[in-house]
Design an enzyme around this catalytic site. Structure first.
Site, short mmCIF file in Angstrom:
data_model
loop_
_atom_site.label_atom_id
_atom_site.label_comp_id
_atom_site.label_asym_id
_atom_site.label_seq_id
_atom_site.Cartn_x
_atom_site.Cartn_y
_atom_site.Cartn_z
N ASP A 140 0.83 -1.21 0.00
CA ASP A 140 0.00 0.00 0.00
C ASP A 140 0.87 1.26 0.00
O ASP A 140 1.81 1.37 0.81
CB ASP A 140 -0.87 -0.04 1.26
CG ASP A 140 -1.92 1.07 1.29
OD1 ASP A 140 -2.78 1.09 0.39
OD2 ASP A 140 -1.87 1.91 2.21
N GLU A 152 14.67 -14.21 -0.32
CA GLU A 152 14.90 -15.43 0.46
C GLU A 152 13.78 -16.43 0.22
O GLU A 152 13.98 -17.63 0.32
CB GLU A 152 14.89 -15.09 1.96
CG GLU A 152 16.22 -14.72 2.53
CD GLU A 152 16.05 -14.42 4.01
OE1 GLU A 152 15.50 -15.28 4.75
OE2 GLU A 152 16.43 -13.30 4.42
O1 TEU Z 1 -4.71 4.21 -1.58
C1 TEU Z 1 -3.83 5.27 -1.78
C2 TEU Z 1 -4.39 6.39 -2.53
O2 TEU Z 1 -3.64 7.18 -3.06
C3 TEU Z 1 -5.87 6.51 -2.53
O3 TEU Z 1 -6.12 7.26 -1.40
C4 TEU Z 1 -6.48 7.13 -3.74
O4 TEU Z 1 -5.78 8.25 -4.18
C5 TEU Z 1 -7.88 7.59 -3.39
O5 TEU Z 1 -8.53 6.53 -2.75
C6 TEU Z 1 -8.66 7.95 -4.62
O6 TEU Z 1 -9.98 8.17 -4.21
C7 TEU Z 1 -4.36 3.21 -0.69
C8 TEU Z 1 -5.51 2.24 -0.55
O7 TEU Z 1 -5.75 1.63 -1.79
C9 TEU Z 1 -6.71 2.97 -0.01
O8 TEU Z 1 -7.84 2.16 0.06
C10 TEU Z 1 -6.35 3.49 1.37
O9 TEU Z 1 -7.40 4.29 1.84
C11 TEU Z 1 -5.06 4.32 1.34
O10 TEU Z 1 -4.01 3.71 0.60
C12 TEU Z 1 -4.53 4.49 2.75
O11 TEU Z 1 -4.02 3.27 3.22
#
Ligand code: TEU
Length: 522
Positions: free
Chosen positions: A216, A261
């Site tokens: 993420d 690994e």
């Molecule tokens: O998403 C990262 C992200 O950049 C999103 O926030 C995106 O820009 C936004 O949802 C657009 O509407 C990741 C995950 O996929 C998301 O579900 C999480 O909320 C976020 O990270 C935080 O962990």
């Protein structure tokens, strides 16, 4: 398509590319919404296990699960309170082990979602960190004194609201950084203890037979120690879209050693708009692969798609990096909703599954689902993303194959036609189109591994060719809502959005919004 070391060597592929290709087509599951067995209206791990036959028939090679860990669910699991357990809402560690085994029997590998940039504010690490300035965990998060006026330490903006990326903690008199919700404090990766703890998390799951991870917002983990103000034009713009620090590549090197690994893989969510920046996160001493979201954000316009592809391959091929493509995920309105028609979403699927690079599907797109309409009193996501997270309908019964007719979010529209059973029964359905595309990709080394080159095409039609050794395929996509005739090499239609054309000679005619794959006549 599994690529052995020998084949990779013959093709001159880097180890990163080999491992990326080996995961073939990956299917993203949003666990809350896939399938429920407990009856609480939220999907769970036994529900996913009950759905593996659907994945096997679809022909995917890997499954990525959005987070399943204990979480207060402020961001529906992307606020992790314990990285090495399963939230009781989804089941138990034993359920996860069973799922790994069930998938393994079908040669499908499992990728978990690893959330390295932030934890939940309820994680024991953060509870310790905020307890006192002297706590050994204090430095595991990013704490700073207030600015001279008492306000936040810098002008950064968080995600999901036009608000500062900082929250003041009364108890210890400092601010902590959170690029997302205040309930998602950012970890301090400059601290060795954090890096070692995260390596421990990866090992925990790799020992249990997980094949790898989706990482993420992994481009956010490195922070410049000065945490300098953003320039005026960026005030109000959330950082995830442009944050890009050299030190992150060093941290990824340590992560990569652990992955190596175990011969494990990782796809980074590097949410940067410029492919030239994204490729820098990929390589044998960093990530095996990274998403490139150029098409996810592209409107349904032939010229835009052409430009995105040309630019992306210049950089990915130029850096010997293997791209990862997606047209949908749990953060973005579904293709049918975005493009405004099912026909366009089907044509887009032909592109997704015939590109050079690993395609990621988002559960439900193979059923042609549109976003659910979520009435105001049922909105739950702070980021306004509920529509694409609606539960998957398995049949046309009042409960759509779930134990309850009233799950955590409303159903998507048109579930009479857009459910697994109905799509299964109709050979012209979107589900069968996806299956034929995945099978065609598996059957052709040109589609699975080959090179990509744009062909001239006519206005409104996107044309490209894929080739490897003696194998070749051409793809033509009619972006207009009228038929088009193009001058293109003759051949045989392998897959089309219009099933009746498959097996027939291709003469250059494309129906309304038709997309097809052609095996050219040698
Ligand atoms: O998403 C990262 C992200 O950049 C999103 O926030 C995106 O820009 C936004 O949802 C657009 O509407 C990741 C995950 O996929 C998301 O579900 C999480 O909320 C976020 O990270 C935080 O962990």
């Amino acid at each position: 398509m599994r690529v052995t070391r020998e084949l990779a060597e013959q093709l001159g592929m880097t180890e990163s590319s080999r491992r990326a290709v080996s995961s073939g087509v990956v299917y993203q599951i949003y666990p809350r919404s896939f399938r429920d067995t407990s009856g609480d209206g939220v999907g769970d791990l036994p529900g996913i296990a009950a759905g593996v036959a659907h994945l096997e028939r679809l022909g995917v090679d890997g499954v990525w699960l959005s987070p399943i860990h204990p979480s207060p669910m402020a961001d529906f699991g992307y606020d992790v309170a314990d990285y090495t357990d399963v939230d009781p809402l989804f089941g138990t560690l034993a359920d996860l082990d069973r799922l790994v085994a069930e998938l393994g029997e079908r040669d499908i590998s499992l990728l978990l979602d690893w959330v390295p940039n932030h934890t939940s504010d309820r994680h024991a690490w953060f509870e310790a960190s905020r307890s006192s300035r002297d706590d050994p965990r204090r430095d595991w998060y990013v704490w700073r004194d207030p600015a001279p006026d008492g306000g936040p330490p810098n002008n950064w903006t968080r995600h999901f609201a036009d608000e500062p990326a900082w929250t003041f903690d009364e108890h210890t008199g400092q601010y902590y950084l959170h690029l997302f919700l205040p309930q998602q404090p950012d970890l301090n990766w400059a601290n060795e203890g954090v890096r070692d703890a995260m390596v421990g998390v990866l090992r925990f799951w790799l020992e249990r037979g997980v094949a790898g991870f989706r990482a993420d917002v992994v481009h956010l983990i490195g922070k410049d120690a000065a945490l300098a103000d953003d320039p005026p034009e960026r005030i109000g713009v959330p950082r995830a879209g442009f944050h890009d620090e050299e030190i992150t590549h060093t941290y990824l090197g340590q992560i990569r050693d652990v992955l190596d690994e175990y011969e494990a893989t990782m796809v980074g969510e590097v949410n940067l708009p410029d492919a030239a920046r994204v490729v820098r996160y990929v390589g044998d001493d960093r990530l095996p692969m990274a998403f490139y979201f150029g098409l996810l954000y592209a409107p349904w316009e032939r010229d835009t798609w052409r430009d995105v592809l040309a630019y992306a391959y210049t950089h990915f091929d130029g850096a010997d990096a293997w791209p990862v493509w997606a047209l949908g995920n749990h953060d973005t309105p579904r293709q049918v909703t975005r493009y405004g028609s099912l026909a366009r979403a089907r044509a887009a699927a032909v592109v997704l599954l015939t590109l050079r690079g690993t395609p990621f599907l988002y559960a439900g797109e193979e059923l042609g689902l549109a976003d659910a309409e979520v009435p105001e009193d049922r909105v739950v996501d702070p980021g306004g993303r509920d529509g694409c997270r609606a539960p998957i309908p398995w049949d046309a019964s009042p409960t759509r194959g779930w134990p309850t007719a009233d799950p955590w979010l409303p159903w998507p529209p048109d579930t009479d036609d857009h459910n697994v059973a109905a799509q299964e029964a109709d050979p012209d359905s979107t589900l069968h189109l996806y299956r034929r595309l995945i099978a065609a990709r598996r059957d052709s080394s040109a589609l699975a591994l080959g090179w990509f080159e744009l062909l001239d095409g006519t206005a409104d039609v996107l044309s490209y060719r894929r080739w490897l050794d003696g194998d070749e395929r051409h793809v033509h996509v009619n972006f207009s809502d009228e038929p088009r005739d193009i001058a293109a090499p003759a051949g045989t239609v392998v897959v089309s959005t219009e099933r009746h054309r498959e097996g027939a000679p291709f003469t250059g005619h494309l129906g309304t919004t038709e997309a097809l794959v052609v095996r050219p006549t040698p």
